[in-house]
Design an enzyme around this catalytic site. Sequence first.
Site, PDB file in Angstrom:
ATOM      1  N   ASP A  81     -25.501  20.130  65.536  1.00 24.89           N
ATOM      2  CA  ASP A  81     -24.148  20.672  65.654  1.00 24.89           C
ATOM      3  C   ASP A  81     -24.048  21.521  66.917  1.00 24.89           C
ATOM      4  OD1 ASP A  81     -21.519  21.170  64.856  1.00 24.89           O
ATOM      5  OD2 ASP A  81     -22.068  22.985  63.746  1.00 24.89           O
ATOM      6  N   HIS A  82     -23.016  21.279  67.708  1.00 25.40           N
ATOM      7  CA  HIS A  82     -22.742  22.034  68.938  1.00 25.40           C
ATOM      8  C   HIS A  82     -23.933  22.053  69.887  1.00 25.40           C
ATOM      9  CE1 HIS A  82     -18.742  23.468  67.898  1.00 25.40           C
ATOM     10  NE2 HIS A  82     -19.194  23.685  66.675  1.00 25.40           N
ATOM     11  N   HIS A 174     -14.133  28.873  64.126  1.00 23.68           N
ATOM     12  CA  HIS A 174     -15.378  29.116  63.409  1.00 23.68           C
ATOM     13  C   HIS A 174     -15.377  30.531  62.835  1.00 23.68           C
ATOM     14  CE1 HIS A 174     -16.521  25.957  66.414  1.00 23.68           C
ATOM     15  NE2 HIS A 174     -17.049  25.436  65.315  1.00 23.68           N
ATOM     16  N   HIS A 202     -13.632  20.986  62.818  1.00 26.44           N
ATOM     17  CA  HIS A 202     -14.559  22.104  62.709  1.00 26.44           C
ATOM     18  C   HIS A 202     -13.837  23.292  62.074  1.00 26.44           C
ATOM     19  CE1 HIS A 202     -18.053  20.910  65.446  1.00 26.44           C
ATOM     20  NE2 HIS A 202     -17.295  19.833  65.329  1.00 26.44           N
ATOM     21  N   SER A 205     -14.217  26.000  56.659  1.00 27.26           N
ATOM     22  CA  SER A 205     -14.233  27.115  55.711  1.00 27.26           C
ATOM     23  C   SER A 205     -12.913  27.884  55.787  1.00 27.26           C
ATOM     24  CB  SER A 205     -15.380  28.076  56.028  1.00 27.26           C
ATOM     25  OG  SER A 205     -16.634  27.446  55.894  1.00 27.26           O
ATOM     26  N   ASN A 224     -16.544  20.068  58.918  1.00 27.10           N
ATOM     27  CA  ASN A 224     -17.697  20.961  58.926  1.00 27.10           C
ATOM     28  C   ASN A 224     -17.468  22.191  58.053  1.00 27.10           C
ATOM     29  OD1 ASN A 224     -18.541  19.158  60.891  1.00 27.10           O
ATOM     30  ND2 ASN A 224     -19.020  20.720  62.404  1.00 27.10           N
ATOM     31  N   ALA A 226     -19.599  25.725  57.197  1.00 26.38           N
ATOM     32  CA  ALA A 226     -20.766  26.540  57.520  1.00 26.38           C
ATOM     33  C   ALA A 226     -20.623  27.951  56.954  1.00 26.38           C
ATOM     34  CB  ALA A 226     -20.975  26.592  59.036  1.00 26.38           C
TER      35      ALA A 226
END
Length: 274
Positions: A81-82, A174, A202, A205, A224, A226
């Site tokens: 990832d990234h 993020h 991305h 959450s 995604n 996280a």
Amino acid sequence: MIVNLKSILDMGEAHGCAIPAFNIYNLETLMGVKLAAEESGAPVIIQMYSRLFDNLDGRLLAPAILEAIAELPTPAAFHLDHGAGIPQVVRALRMGVTGIMIDASTLPLTENIEKTQQAVALCRSVNIPVEAELGHIGGARDEHMSDFTDVGEAERFVKETGVDCLAIMVGTGHGRYAKAPVLDIQRIRAIRKKTGIPVVLHGGSGVPDDQIRMAIDAGVRKINFATDLCYAFMDAAFGSKRDFAPLDLFMREPVQAAKEYALNKIHLLGADNA
């Protein structure tokens, strides 16, 4: 059962769902995701941040991830990832990943294309699919968001790089949101139509469930998760009694918390029907 990134996204496409991609940080979060995949029968993507591949964490966790995936009766991919650059891509390939993300999104468009082309050429030589990012996806609490991904630039980017899926900036970030994001669903749909490849979201959450469902309907095939997986684990760990006990017993509740979080997202994305 290990598969590559494109194969697992093709499953999402065939069933009109998105595949959850969980960032794991330690053995316990890995165990939680593995247990959720086993219980649901869903395909999953297990991924690590680029920085973890640069140190001891990656060297110890990568074999554990591969072992966990080998034990699963259902498909799973192991993803970088990234990826910060070509050195990180090479390192991750050597550790057994079956999917690569190269993130040059902070660079001007032409330089992003050039760096992504380098990663694609390298990964094609070993048959590993590539995800890239166009339109920088920053932090959820950034004072100013980056510009949303331009549809025309996305079409050019995909044609010139040959990437297998594309992470785009459409309102997510993020980390934890101070205020729930509002996604540009029409932009997702337009980019998917113009590029013809799966779109990646991305910062999953904290995105409201209804927007997640609309994003999937518009063409998102990888989402995604996280931050909230990490918090589910930490909240359970910090809430446990500190009485002396073997660590495997102490970690049972945090592992279960990670599992329940992963199960919830698997159901939300419809991956348990893939």
